[in-house]
Structures are given as C-alpha cells and as structure tokens.
Write an enzyme that holds these catalytic residues in place. Structure first.
Site, PDB file in Angstrom:
ATOM      1  N   ALA A  61      -0.854   0.483  -0.138  1.00  0.00           N
ATOM      2  CA  ALA A  61      -0.780  -0.854  -0.721  1.00  0.00           C
ATOM      3  C   ALA A  61      -1.233  -1.911   0.282  1.00  0.00           C
ATOM      4  O   ALA A  61      -1.340  -1.656   1.484  1.00  0.00           O
ATOM      5  CB  ALA A  61       0.646  -1.147  -1.178  1.00  0.00           C
ATOM      6  N   GLY A 106       0.383   4.385  -1.648  1.00  0.00           N
ATOM      7  CA  GLY A 106      -0.231   4.307  -2.960  1.00  0.00           C
ATOM      8  C   GLY A 106      -1.466   5.170  -3.092  1.00  0.00           C
ATOM      9  O   GLY A 106      -1.783   5.644  -4.181  1.00  0.00           O
ATOM     10  N   GLU A 109      -0.166   8.522  -3.875  1.00  0.00           N
ATOM     11  CA  GLU A 109       0.342   8.486  -5.246  1.00  0.00           C
ATOM     12  C   GLU A 109      -0.798   8.499  -6.259  1.00  0.00           C
ATOM     13  O   GLU A 109      -0.673   9.106  -7.335  1.00  0.00           O
ATOM     14  CB  GLU A 109       1.226   7.250  -5.434  1.00  0.00           C
ATOM     15  CG  GLU A 109       2.555   7.370  -4.696  1.00  0.00           C
ATOM     16  CD  GLU A 109       3.331   6.073  -4.658  1.00  0.00           C
ATOM     17  OE1 GLU A 109       4.480   6.059  -5.137  1.00  0.00           O
ATOM     18  OE2 GLU A 109       2.786   5.072  -4.137  1.00  0.00           O
ATOM     19  N   GLU A 129       6.293   4.923   3.120  1.00  0.00           N
ATOM     20  CA  GLU A 129       7.023   3.721   2.706  1.00  0.00           C
ATOM     21  C   GLU A 129       8.357   3.566   3.431  1.00  0.00           C
ATOM     22  O   GLU A 129       8.813   2.441   3.666  1.00  0.00           O
ATOM     23  CB  GLU A 129       7.261   3.753   1.186  1.00  0.00           C
ATOM     24  CG  GLU A 129       6.015   3.529   0.340  1.00  0.00           C
ATOM     25  CD  GLU A 129       5.245   4.811   0.057  1.00  0.00           C
ATOM     26  OE1 GLU A 129       4.301   4.765  -0.737  1.00  0.00           O
ATOM     27  OE2 GLU A 129       5.593   5.867   0.651  1.00  0.00           O
TER      28      GLU A 129
END
Length: 255
Positions: A61, A106, A109, A129
């Site tokens: 992110a 991300g 993911e 994270e």
C-alpha cells in the site's frame, strides 16, 4: 493510468504501472476493481494475467497516503479496498499472477487473488503489516490461510518476514518458479492455453472450487452437482464429447 488492461489472443493482462514500486494507493485500488469488472464482462478476455512489470509486482500500500487516514477514514475506506481485491478474485475466468521482485502487503494480497502464481527467482513475498502495527486488510488473513494453512499464514503475518521464491514454492504460496526474465512469458502461455478452453466449464470449475471451499462439504457438492448438470446444456459440452468420440481426447476446438 496506474493500471491498464491490454488484450491479445484472448488473454487480458492487467498491468500495474505506478513506478517505482507499484504502491497501491486508493486510485490504483479502485482502478484494479474497475478493470477486474471489465475483464469479467468482455467476451474477448478469456483468461487474465496480473503483472507488475519486469522489476516489481507491487511493494504494498501507499504508506504515505495511509498515514494521513484516521480511524473514521479507514472505516469508510476498508470495504472499498477489500471489494477491489475481491473483484479480482471473482473474475470468472482463469487468472494467473506473474510475480517479479517484491510482492509485499497489498501486493502479496493481490497475488493471492489469482488462481495460480508464477514467480521469478528474484521474487520476495510477505505480509509485513504487523511491522506497522497493523494486520493485512485486503484479504491476507483469509486468502493466505486458506492457501497455505493457518500455521504458515500466522508465521508470515505475525513476523512480517519476507520469503524468497524457493521458500514460497515450498510452502505453497507460489506454484512455479522460473527465471525472472521468463515470468510474464510463462504466465501468458498458461493463460493463452486456457483461453482456448471451454469458457463456461472453466467458470464452473473455478466457482465450484472457490465457493465450495467457503461452505460445508454438502453445500460444496451441491454447487458442483448443479454446475455439472448445467453444463450439459452448453454447446461446448456437445463439442467436447463429439470430438472425444470421433477424434480421441484433447482435440476439441471450443468456440
């Protein structure tokens, strides 16, 4: 645009293009969702490749953007984040992630949203994270644990550590490791082969596996049974069986 969809020979490549690290800011997340919906709608897209370029898949992110968001802002945003990634995961066509370099947070993911992952020998994957005082928020706690099992998922999520391609392969996080320069070529070849297959049957197979895993065994069998019987109404089923009887297995040409 930070994400583009390029279509050739039945394969749609969803390409991240936000140098230098393909950080997934809100605009990029939303664009991913839009292009996933477009790939779903378009009849000329029969399989999909997720690709970040030769050097990096996606490093996570946009932390600078996230740093300015408070609790209320993230409550408002978190559903949109998950919905964008779920749109990719729900593309009813074969999807392969072509992973080079970093696929972190991300980025990891996003790779988890694909049906298979082909990684370069330079790939590094992880869910860091926790090092920010957070947990994965775009499906990592759910898709990762379903893919590699809860213990391995907790190892990556609790520690935030990165794994190289060989370890990712051993734990089932990626499905194939190839030289970095060959990642896109390998992924495109996989997608192009399936793009010639029976589209409705491929959708049936994907939805039966994906939705069946989210249900109890009896519900999963019902999903499979309904799709299996429904495929007998398709032209592809007739084509496939006729070709098998007349020419032998594996020679059918589906429209």
């Amino acid at each position: 645009m930070t994400v583009n969809l390029e279509v050739a020979d039945g394969v749609g490549t969803i390409r991240l293009d936000r140098p230098p690290m393909n950080a997934l800011d809100i605009a990029t997340q939303d664009r991913l969702g839009e292009l996933a919906a477009e790939a779903t709608r378009r009849d000329d897209v029969r399989a999909v490749v997720l690709y970040g370029g030769e050097k990096v898949f996606a490093a996570g992110a946009d932390i600078k953007e996230m740093r300015d968001m408070d609790h209320a802002a993230m409550i408002a945003r978190s559903r949109g984040l998950q919905d964008a990634f779920t749109a990719v995961a729900r593309i009813p066509k074969p999807v392969v992630a072509a992973v080079t370099g970093y696929a972190l947070g991300g980025g990891c993911e996003l790779a988890l949203c694909a049906d298979i992952r082909i990684a370069g020998d330079n790939a590094k994957l992880g869910q860091p994270e926790i090092l920010l005082g957070l947990i994965p928020g775009a499906g990592g706690t759910q898709r990762l644990s379903r893919l590699v099992g809860p213990s391995k998922a907790k190892d990556l999520i609790f520690t935030g550590r990165q794994v190289r391609a060989d370890e990712a392969l051993a734990m089932g996080l990626v499905d194939r490791v190839v030289p970095a320069a060959e990642v896109y070529q390998e992924a495109h070849a996989w997608a192009a082969k399936l793009a010639q297959g029976p589209a409705i049957a491929l959708r049936a197979a994907k939805e039966s596996v994906d939705f069946g895993l989210e249900a109890d065994i009896d519900t999963g069998l019902a999903i499979e049974r309904n799709w299996f019987a429904g495929l007998f109404a398709t032209e592809d089923r007739e084509t496939g069986m006729r070709s098998f009887v007349e020419d032998g297995p594996g020679k059918a040409k589906f429209r």
